[in-house]
Write a protein that holds these residues in place. Structure first.
Motif, PDB file in Angstrom:
ATOM      1  N   VAL A   1      -9.897 -13.616 -10.170  1.00 45.24           N
ATOM      2  CA  VAL A   1     -10.592 -12.452 -10.236  1.00 45.24           C
ATOM      3  C   VAL A   1     -10.302 -11.442  -9.111  1.00 45.24           C
ATOM      4  N   ASN A   2      -9.778 -12.132  -7.993  1.00 41.00           N
ATOM      5  CA  ASN A   2      -9.178 -11.097  -6.896  1.00 41.00           C
ATOM      6  C   ASN A   2      -8.047 -10.175  -7.320  1.00 41.00           C
ATOM      7  N   LEU A   3      -7.215 -11.017  -8.013  1.00 38.19           N
ATOM      8  CA  LEU A   3      -5.873 -10.150  -8.475  1.00 38.19           C
ATOM      9  C   LEU A   3      -6.223  -9.176  -9.872  1.00 38.19           C
ATOM     10  N   SER A   4      -7.362  -9.591 -10.428  1.00 37.44           N
ATOM     11  CA  SER A   4      -7.776  -8.536 -11.354  1.00 37.44           C
ATOM     12  C   SER A   4      -8.247  -7.225 -10.575  1.00 37.44           C
ATOM     13  N   LEU A   5      -8.974  -7.509  -9.666  1.00 40.30           N
ATOM     14  CA  LEU A   5      -9.711  -6.596  -8.928  1.00 40.30           C
ATOM     15  C   LEU A   5      -8.408  -5.728  -8.048  1.00 40.30           C
TER      16      LEU A   5
ATOM     17  N   ILE B   1     -14.622  -3.050  -3.832  1.00 43.14           N
ATOM     18  CA  ILE B   1     -13.652  -3.194  -4.897  1.00 43.14           C
ATOM     19  C   ILE B   1     -12.987  -1.929  -5.286  1.00 43.14           C
ATOM     20  N   ARG B   2     -13.634  -0.793  -4.762  1.00 41.14           N
ATOM     21  CA  ARG B   2     -13.206   0.394  -5.375  1.00 41.14           C
ATOM     22  C   ARG B   2     -11.882   0.860  -4.716  1.00 41.14           C
ATOM     23  N   SER B   3     -11.398   0.065  -3.692  1.00 47.59           N
ATOM     24  CA  SER B   3     -10.210   0.397  -2.917  1.00 47.59           C
ATOM     25  C   SER B   3      -9.055  -0.037  -4.049  1.00 47.59           C
ATOM     26  N   GLY B   4      -9.332  -0.980  -4.659  1.00 50.77           N
ATOM     27  CA  GLY B   4      -8.056  -1.413  -5.256  1.00 50.77           C
ATOM     28  C   GLY B   4      -7.235  -2.184  -4.272  1.00 50.77           C
ATOM     29  N   ARG B   5      -7.510  -2.733  -3.129  1.00 44.59           N
ATOM     30  CA  ARG B   5      -6.654  -3.204  -2.403  1.00 44.59           C
ATOM     31  C   ARG B   5      -6.797  -4.744  -2.314  1.00 44.59           C
ATOM     32  N   ALA B   6      -5.992  -5.492  -1.917  1.00 41.82           N
ATOM     33  CA  ALA B   6      -6.233  -6.944  -1.775  1.00 41.82           C
ATOM     34  C   ALA B   6      -7.372  -7.621  -0.921  1.00 41.82           C
ATOM     35  N   MET B   7      -8.056  -8.396  -1.400  1.00 39.84           N
ATOM     36  CA  MET B   7      -9.163  -8.775  -0.758  1.00 39.84           C
ATOM     37  C   MET B   7      -8.783  -9.701   0.387  1.00 39.84           C
TER      38      MET B   7
ATOM     39  N   LEU C   1     -20.706  -8.410  -9.548  1.00 40.48           N
ATOM     40  CA  LEU C   1     -19.535  -8.784 -10.463  1.00 40.48           C
ATOM     41  C   LEU C   1     -18.842 -10.135 -10.439  1.00 40.48           C
ATOM     42  N   LEU C   2     -18.930 -10.607  -9.185  1.00 46.81           N
ATOM     43  CA  LEU C   2     -18.165 -11.757  -9.064  1.00 46.81           C
ATOM     44  C   LEU C   2     -19.149 -12.837  -9.408  1.00 46.81           C
ATOM     45  N   GLN C   3     -20.350 -12.841  -9.092  1.00 43.14           N
ATOM     46  CA  GLN C   3     -21.463 -13.947  -9.273  1.00 43.14           C
ATOM     47  C   GLN C   3     -21.943 -13.843 -10.751  1.00 43.14           C
ATOM     48  N   THR C   4     -22.445 -12.817 -10.973  1.00 47.13           N
ATOM     49  CA  THR C   4     -23.044 -12.692 -12.532  1.00 47.13           C
ATOM     50  C   THR C   4     -21.840 -12.429 -13.585  1.00 47.13           C
TER      51      THR C   4
END
Length: 624
Positions: free
Chosen positions: A611-615, A558-564, A372-375
């Motif tokens: 992208v971090n905030l979106s996820l 990314i499933r957790s919805g928590r900040a990376m 998701l992040l790269q492609t």
């Protein structure tokens, strides 16, 4: 940590754009937040007001609008400044008219006094008329009343101080003469000086020193000079560079200024009005950064989720249950496909272009994250082709198509990031072209040392100066024609080659070669562009999935919805941003992009946070 209870009433006071900006800001940077999203403006100076609002009598042939355009103002800013000047000119015209009436009135009284045989009742009438002085500066009454109200708003709870700002009927009498209105403005400035911040007060004090000197001079001059408005004032005032619009004033430290009395008064009123507004803005920004932002940030995730659901008529529960997103879309109804369709199309495109088997994606959350992040993010959005300026106005925005390529619509989950994505895409495009030009200049310079100078960090001062000239030349598309534009870029390239190799003997063949390469590169026909573009894209891909401190990938899911978080458990906000910038810049310098390393590092960090905030907000159903 116990979650903060969502306060819908509190969050209703803020726009999605502001909440999103706060969520994108490191906690340690909250104090630098501003309500308008721009960096904190420098303290306004009186000289800036005289220049910006056209009070100076410029000794050039340009009109006021032309001078604004030459300073690089956008159309809306030019219109706003022109309207301001028209308003000020109207006030000056009204003051001039009243000043003329006052002179005529005095002449009539003088003639009446010379009539020795006038009747007694006529003499009484003349005396009464003489005592009724025309309020020359009356057109400023409403503006000065507004100044008083704005001053009161700076201390809304101090009703006792409000009494010091009430002039009542005395206000009108202050506006009859130059000395009267100047003393009134001095009183306002002295009170402002006590209310504004220390770093703002310096320019107010400068005006006070100037105005006090003029007030003292006027007390003497006006004894014999009855011209209250059109008399001339001459003074020296500091002039400094305060923003990028005044680059041509770099070498000026002070300037002789000649103004009519009425111009000085109106300009001073405008200056104090803008200074008070600047103080109001400072107060609002302080409250945002120190009081509101922490709470908004704590509630921001829930706020943005609710805004997304309202805007696109969908809930996370419905997406996770009724609209279970299959990798190939099996089992979806026509109605289902219309909900957040651009995000779903983007996710399906990721699966189709990532070169990873669907089974492996289903098994590994880490692999889904990388893909998701790269492609999805880097390849299919940030570096999606074409990246021309025209494409940025087309297929990259929600609901608009790019006629030059397959239609592409920004995923709905990025609806608040469209302008940032455009900025990143344009920054990378211009950096690729600029780096290709620098490479050609290095080749013409013909020494290994020239190439190494382009990889220095920091750049040599002379090289840095050439870089700025090249950037300005590349952005100067209003020069008149494509030929003149390309010639300007070519001139900057010639200068860069000479700096890279001071002993270079540029003959006509080398100059023709460099200018030809310049034109080819600027038109996008240089194969080096694609090479550098792929190299830059790979750096972005690496930086999206690597923790710069430990080189471990993140997040765990990314499933957790928590900040990376980073591997050490710290947030990507705060000091981590500085570490990330440093690591990004090192990569760009190492790969030959030192000319634009700072800008590219900023773009990488921005992409990383977007992208971090979106996820963080939508990660649950995106992963599903």
């Amino acid at each position: 940590m116990r979650e903060v209870e969502y306060d819908a009433e509190f969050m209703r006071n803020f726009s999605p754009t502001l909440v999103h900006r706060i969520m994108m800001t490191p906690r340690s940077s909250f104090p630098s937040l501003t309500m308008n999203g721009q960096t904190r403006s420098p303290s306004l100076t009186f000289m800036r007001t005289l220049t910006k609002d056209g009070f100076l009598h410029e000794a050039d042939h340009h009109s006021h609008i032309e001078r604004l355009e030459l300073r690089g103002l956008q159309l809306q800013d030019t219109i706003a400044q022109t309207v301001r000047k028209a308003f000020h000119d109207a006030i000056l015209s009204q003051i001039s008219s009243r000043n003329k009436q006052d002179k005529d009135h005095d002449n009539d009284n003088d003639n009446a006094d010379q009539s020795a045989e006038a009747a007694a009742e006529d003499s009484a009438s003349v005396s009464a008329s003489a005592s009724e002085q025309i309020c020359i500066y009356g057109p400023l009454l409403e503006i000065i009343q507004e100044l008083h109200q704005k001053l009161k708003s700076l201390v809304p709870s101090r009703k006792d101080l409000h009494q010091l700002l009430n002039y009542g009927q005395e206000l009108q009498s202050h506006l009859q003469t130059f000395s009267g209105v100047l003393n009134l403005l001095l009183d306002i400035a002295e009170k402002l000086l006590l209310l504004e911040s220390e770093d703002r007060s310096g320019t107010t004090q400068q005006w006070l020193d100037l105005a006090r000197a003029e007030a003292e001079a006027a007390a003497v001059a006006l004894v014999v000079d009855v011209d209250q408005a059109d008399g001339t004032l001459a003074f020296t005032i500091p002039r400094k560079v305060e923003d990028s619009h005044e680059q041509d004033f770099d070498s000026i430290s002070e300037q002789e200024v000649n103004l009519l009395r009425k111009e000085f008064i109106v300009a001073s009123t405008v200056f104090l009005h803008d200074k008070i507004e600047q103080t109001q803005t400072d107060i609002a920004d302080f409250q945002l950064g120190h009081i509101l932002a922490p709470k908004i940030h704590a509630l921001g995730k829930e706020y943005l989720k609710r805004d997304f659901e309202t805007r696109f008529s969908v809930t996370e529960e419905k997406l996770l249950s009724d609209l279970n997103l299959k990798l190939h879309g099996d089992g979806e109804t026509e109605t289902d496909l219309k909900i957040v369709s651009h995000s779903r199309t983007w996710l399906k495109e990721i699966v189709e272009t990532c070169n990873v088997h669907a089974e492996e994606l289903l098994r590994s959350g880490e692999k889904r994250r990388d893909v998701l992040l790269q492609t999805g993010w880097v390849d299919n959005i940030l570096f999606r082709s074409p990246r021309s300026s025209s494409s940025l106005e087309g297929g990259d925005t929600i609901g608009e198509q790019n006629a030059n390529a397959s239609p592409f619509y920004m995923p709905e989950i990025l609806y608040l990031d469209i302008m940032s994505v455009k900025a990143i895409r344009m920054s990378t495009k211009m950096s690729v072209v600029g780096s290709a030009l620098a490479l050609h200049a290095s080749t013409i310079a013909g020494t290994g040392e020239a190439a190494s100078m382009l990889r220095q960090d920091p750049l040599d001062p002379l090289v840095k100066e050439c870089r700025q000239k090249l950037i300005r030349a590349m952005g100067n598309k209003t020069v008149g024609s494509q030929e003149l534009f390309e010639r300007g870029v070519g001139d900057a390239m010639m200068e860069l080659a000479m700096v890279l190799n001071p002993n270079l003997d540029i003959d006509s063949a080398k100059e023709d070669s460099l200018r030809t390469r310049t034109v080819t590169t600027m038109r996008g026909d240089d194969p080096v562009i694609q090479l550098l573009d792929n190299r830059m894209k790979n750096i972005f891909r690496e930086m999206m999935v690597l923790d710069t401190s430990s080189r471990q990938q993140f997040p765990d899911s990314i499933r957790s919805g928590r900040a990376m978080p980073t591997s050490k458990g710290t947030s990507i906000h705060g000091a981590y941003g500085d570490v990330y910038l440093k690591a990004s810049k090192e990569e760009f310098v190492k790969k030959g992009f030192s000319f634009y390393a700072d800008e590219l590092a900023e773009s990488t960090l921005m992409a990383h946070r977007i992208v971090n905030l979106s996820l963080y907000i939508h990660g649950s159903w995106v992963d599903k």
